[in-house]
Every structure is written in C-alpha cells, then in structure tokens.
Design a protein around this motif. Structure first.
Motif, PDB file in Angstrom:
ATOM      1  N   LEU A  18       0.837  -1.200   0.000  1.00 18.88           N
ATOM      2  CA  LEU A  18       0.000   0.000   0.000  1.00 18.88           C
ATOM      3  C   LEU A  18       0.870   1.246   0.000  1.00 18.88           C
ATOM      4  O   LEU A  18       1.845   1.322   0.756  1.00 18.88           O
ATOM      5  N   ILE A  19       0.534   2.225  -0.831  1.00 17.18           N
ATOM      6  CA  ILE A  19       1.151   3.551  -0.774  1.00 17.18           C
ATOM      7  C   ILE A  19       0.109   4.441  -0.089  1.00 17.18           C
ATOM      8  O   ILE A  19      -0.904   4.791  -0.693  1.00 17.18           O
ATOM      9  N   PRO A  20       0.334   4.800   1.192  1.00 17.68           N
ATOM     10  CA  PRO A  20      -0.700   5.437   2.002  1.00 17.68           C
ATOM     11  C   PRO A  20      -0.822   6.960   1.845  1.00 17.68           C
ATOM     12  O   PRO A  20      -0.743   7.716   2.823  1.00 17.68           O
ATOM     13  N   GLY A  21      -1.048   7.404   0.614  1.00 16.82           N
ATOM     14  CA  GLY A  21      -1.178   8.840   0.371  1.00 16.82           C
ATOM     15  C   GLY A  21      -2.299   9.477   1.172  1.00 16.82           C
ATOM     16  O   GLY A  21      -2.127  10.539   1.778  1.00 16.82           O
ATOM     17  N   GLY A  22      -3.464   8.844   1.179  1.00 16.76           N
ATOM     18  CA  GLY A  22      -4.607   9.397   1.912  1.00 16.76           C
ATOM     19  C   GLY A  22      -4.353   9.489   3.400  1.00 16.76           C
ATOM     20  O   GLY A  22      -4.741  10.466   4.053  1.00 16.76           O
ATOM     21  N   GLU A  23      -3.688   8.486   3.951  1.00 11.97           N
ATOM     22  CA  GLU A  23      -3.386   8.493   5.379  1.00 11.97           C
ATOM     23  C   GLU A  23      -2.423   9.627   5.741  1.00 11.97           C
ATOM     24  O   GLU A  23      -2.561  10.265   6.780  1.00 11.97           O
ATOM     25  N   VAL A  24      -1.457   9.885   4.883  1.00 19.63           N
ATOM     26  CA  VAL A  24      -0.524  10.992   5.130  1.00 19.63           C
ATOM     27  C   VAL A  24      -1.276  12.321   5.069  1.00 19.63           C
ATOM     28  O   VAL A  24      -1.098  13.189   5.935  1.00 19.63           O
ATOM     29  N   LEU A  25      -2.132  12.473   4.070  1.00 21.48           N
ATOM     30  CA  LEU A  25      -2.894  13.725   3.961  1.00 21.48           C
ATOM     31  C   LEU A  25      -3.810  13.914   5.170  1.00 21.48           C
ATOM     32  O   LEU A  25      -3.964  15.031   5.683  1.00 21.48           O
ATOM     33  N   ILE A 100       2.275  22.274  -2.638  1.00 17.79           N
ATOM     34  CA  ILE A 100       2.821  21.616  -1.469  1.00 17.79           C
ATOM     35  C   ILE A 100       2.279  20.185  -1.403  1.00 17.79           C
ATOM     36  O   ILE A 100       2.962  19.270  -0.978  1.00 17.79           O
ATOM     37  N   GLY A 101       1.047  19.994  -1.861  1.00 16.93           N
ATOM     38  CA  GLY A 101       0.443  18.662  -1.892  1.00 16.93           C
ATOM     39  C   GLY A 101       1.185  17.723  -2.831  1.00 16.93           C
ATOM     40  O   GLY A 101       1.356  16.543  -2.535  1.00 16.93           O
ATOM     41  N   GLY A 102       1.627  18.242  -3.973  1.00 22.18           N
ATOM     42  CA  GLY A 102       2.405  17.445  -4.913  1.00 22.18           C
ATOM     43  C   GLY A 102       3.731  17.017  -4.307  1.00 22.18           C
ATOM     44  O   GLY A 102       4.196  15.891  -4.519  1.00 22.18           O
ATOM     45  N   TYR A 103       4.342  17.900  -3.545  1.00 20.28           N
ATOM     46  CA  TYR A 103       5.595  17.572  -2.870  1.00 20.28           C
ATOM     47  C   TYR A 103       5.375  16.433  -1.874  1.00 20.28           C
ATOM     48  O   TYR A 103       6.120  15.453  -1.853  1.00 20.28           O
ATOM     49  N   VAL A 104       4.320  16.564  -1.070  1.00 24.52           N
ATOM     50  CA  VAL A 104       4.034  15.551  -0.053  1.00 24.52           C
ATOM     51  C   VAL A 104       3.753  14.195  -0.701  1.00 24.52           C
ATOM     52  O   VAL A 104       4.298  13.164  -0.270  1.00 24.52           O
ATOM     53  N   THR A 105       2.933  14.163  -1.737  1.00 22.97           N
ATOM     54  CA  THR A 105       2.615  12.880  -2.364  1.00 22.97           C
ATOM     55  C   THR A 105       3.854  12.263  -3.024  1.00 22.97           C
ATOM     56  O   THR A 105       4.012  11.042  -3.020  1.00 22.97           O
ATOM     57  N   SER A 106       4.739  13.086  -3.545  1.00 24.83           N
ATOM     58  CA  SER A 106       5.999  12.576  -4.098  1.00 24.83           C
ATOM     59  C   SER A 106       6.835  11.918  -3.004  1.00 24.83           C
ATOM     60  O   SER A 106       7.435  10.862  -3.213  1.00 24.83           O
ATOM     61  N   LEU A 107       6.862  12.535  -1.823  1.00 24.84           N
ATOM     62  CA  LEU A 107       7.590  11.947  -0.700  1.00 24.84           C
ATOM     63  C   LEU A 107       6.991  10.605  -0.284  1.00 24.84           C
ATOM     64  O   LEU A 107       7.720   9.671   0.042  1.00 24.84           O
ATOM     65  N   VAL A 108       5.659  10.512  -0.296  1.00 26.90           N
ATOM     66  CA  VAL A 108       4.989   9.269   0.090  1.00 26.90           C
ATOM     67  C   VAL A 108       5.377   8.142  -0.871  1.00 26.90           C
ATOM     68  O   VAL A 108       5.714   7.035  -0.445  1.00 26.90           O
ATOM     69  N   VAL A 109       5.335   8.409  -2.157  1.00 29.07           N
ATOM     70  CA  VAL A 109       5.687   7.393  -3.151  1.00 29.07           C
ATOM     71  C   VAL A 109       7.155   7.008  -3.000  1.00 29.07           C
ATOM     72  O   VAL A 109       7.502   5.826  -2.954  1.00 29.07           O
ATOM     73  N   ALA A 144       9.116  18.975   8.833  1.00 27.93           N
ATOM     74  CA  ALA A 144       7.872  18.491   9.443  1.00 27.93           C
ATOM     75  C   ALA A 144       7.058  17.666   8.448  1.00 27.93           C
ATOM     76  O   ALA A 144       6.463  16.644   8.812  1.00 27.93           O
ATOM     77  N   LEU A 145       7.039  18.086   7.191  1.00 25.48           N
ATOM     78  CA  LEU A 145       6.340  17.315   6.156  1.00 25.48           C
ATOM     79  C   LEU A 145       7.016  15.958   5.972  1.00 25.48           C
ATOM     80  O   LEU A 145       6.354  14.916   5.904  1.00 25.48           O
ATOM     81  N   GLN A 146       8.346  15.965   5.885  1.00 21.87           N
ATOM     82  CA  GLN A 146       9.099  14.725   5.702  1.00 21.87           C
ATOM     83  C   GLN A 146       8.908  13.789   6.901  1.00 21.87           C
ATOM     84  O   GLN A 146       8.726  12.582   6.728  1.00 21.87           O
ATOM     85  N   GLU A 147       8.926  14.335   8.102  1.00 22.58           N
ATOM     86  CA  GLU A 147       8.741  13.515   9.304  1.00 22.58           C
ATOM     87  C   GLU A 147       7.341  12.908   9.357  1.00 22.58           C
ATOM     88  O   GLU A 147       7.176  11.755   9.765  1.00 22.58           O
ATOM     89  N   THR A 148       6.343  13.674   8.943  1.00 25.40           N
ATOM     90  CA  THR A 148       4.969  13.166   8.931  1.00 25.40           C
ATOM     91  C   THR A 148       4.844  12.007   7.944  1.00 25.40           C
ATOM     92  O   THR A 148       4.239  10.978   8.248  1.00 25.40           O
ATOM     93  N   VAL A 149       5.436  12.167   6.777  1.00 22.44           N
ATOM     94  CA  VAL A 149       5.414  11.089   5.779  1.00 22.44           C
ATOM     95  C   VAL A 149       6.066   9.834   6.356  1.00 22.44           C
ATOM     96  O   VAL A 149       5.499   8.738   6.287  1.00 22.44           O
ATOM     97  N   TRP A 150       7.243   9.974   6.938  1.00 23.09           N
ATOM     98  CA  TRP A 150       7.954   8.817   7.483  1.00 23.09           C
ATOM     99  C   TRP A 150       7.151   8.166   8.611  1.00 23.09           C
ATOM    100  O   TRP A 150       7.047   6.942   8.685  1.00 23.09           O
ATOM    101  N   GLU A 151       6.590   8.995   9.476  1.00 22.23           N
ATOM    102  CA  GLU A 151       5.776   8.505  10.595  1.00 22.23           C
ATOM    103  C   GLU A 151       4.637   7.610  10.099  1.00 22.23           C
ATOM    104  O   GLU A 151       4.432   6.509  10.592  1.00 22.23           O
ATOM    105  N   VAL A 152       3.900   8.092   9.116  1.00 24.65           N
ATOM    106  CA  VAL A 152       2.741   7.355   8.610  1.00 24.65           C
ATOM    107  C   VAL A 152       3.164   6.119   7.823  1.00 24.65           C
ATOM    108  O   VAL A 152       2.674   5.016   8.070  1.00 24.65           O
ATOM    109  N   VAL A 153       4.079   6.292   6.885  1.00 23.93           N
ATOM    110  CA  VAL A 153       4.482   5.169   6.016  1.00 23.93           C
ATOM    111  C   VAL A 153       5.147   4.055   6.823  1.00 23.93           C
ATOM    112  O   VAL A 153       4.827   2.880   6.654  1.00 23.93           O
TER     113      VAL A 153
END
Length: 163
Positions: A18-25, A100-109, A144-153
């Motif tokens: 699973l790539i949890p984009g929705g969960e990160v958002l 900023i949303g595009g950046y976050v989703t790129s980090l998630v992937v 903070a964005l990067q940490e949130t992505v790592w936390e969730v993924v």
C-alpha cells in the motif's frame, strides 16, 4: 484487497504493498487544524502574492477560501487544494507553479518504494526548488512534512516499510 492479491499472486518477488497517500494527507490535516505543523502558516502567508497561488485561490469554488486570506488553519488540508479534487497548479505547468500537496505525495511514493526515510532530503528537483520552497526559510516546514510522511508510512504494516 492486498491480502487477496498477495494470495492470488504468491509467486511475486515482492508482495503487493500500500502507498498510504490518503493516510498521510489525513495526518497533515489533523496537524494543520491543531496548529502542529510548524512553518505552514508562514509558508502560505509568504506565497499569498505569488502568481500561481493567487490563480489557484481564484479557482477555489467548492471550498472557497476568501480572496486575500492565504491560510486558515480551520480549513486544514483544503488549503492545499484548488477545488475538491485537485492540488493547486503542478510544477510542470510553468516555472512559477507548484503545490505543497504534490511535494508531499511525491515523498509518500518515494518512501514507500524505497523503504527509506525522506527526512533530510533536499526540497529540490534537478537542483531547483520545489513548491517555491526556500530551503532556509521553510526548513522547519519541509522537515515536518518529511517527518509526517515517514511517521505514517513506516508505521503502516501494509506498506512493508520498517521504521
């Protein structure tokens, strides 16, 4: 669905993940509304006069954020959107666009596919800034964005990523 796919295709060298984009958002939405995403208000306030940002805000019809209001924490993640479906203009539209949303989703992937933490990655593409980020001014927000992505993924067992 993942369990069924992995059962059906047992011979895959890597299981379906699973790539949890929705969960990160969703996590970011909570942090924004609770005032726990450092640097987000300053980022949007600075971007308020940027051409791409004003253009995106002028299109916001479903969940309108009033003109001249660059950021409102009560809107949570809606601040990232042009309408109910689309992030503000993507970087490929012109050199002055970005989301900023595009950046976050790129980090998630990236994080899900590599299994590596995005914390500390530069916020650049081919040496140029992503999302109109200023690495010095927006350093706290980027982290903070990067940490949130790592936390969730890394905490979702369906990603296959280990903390």
């Amino acid at each position: 669905l993942l369990a069924e796919l992995n059962e059906k295709y047992k011979d895959l060298p890597t299981p379906v993940r699973l790539i949890p984009g929705g969960e990160v958002l969703a996590a970011l939405d909570t942090k924004i509304r609770e005032g726990k995403l450092p640097g987000i208000e300053a980022y949007f306030t600075r971007q308020a006069n940027a051409e791409y940002f004003a253009k995106a805000r002028s299109k916001q019809k479903i969940f309108p954020i009033p003109t001249g209001v660059p950021f409102d924490a009560s809107f949570g993640l809606i601040n990232f959107y042009t309408d109910r479906y689309h992030f503000t203009d993507l970087p490929h539209n012109s050199p002055n666009d970005g989301t900023i949303g595009g950046y976050v989703t790129s980090l998630v992937v990236y994080t899900t596919l590599t299994g590596q933490s995005p914390v500390g990655l530069p916020a650049t593409i081919n040496g140029e800034g992503w999302e109109q980020f200023d690495p010095e001014v927006d350093g706290e927000l980027i982290r903070a964005l990067q940490e949130t992505v790592w936390e969730v993924v890394s905490n979702n067992p369906l990603t296959g990523v280990k903390p």
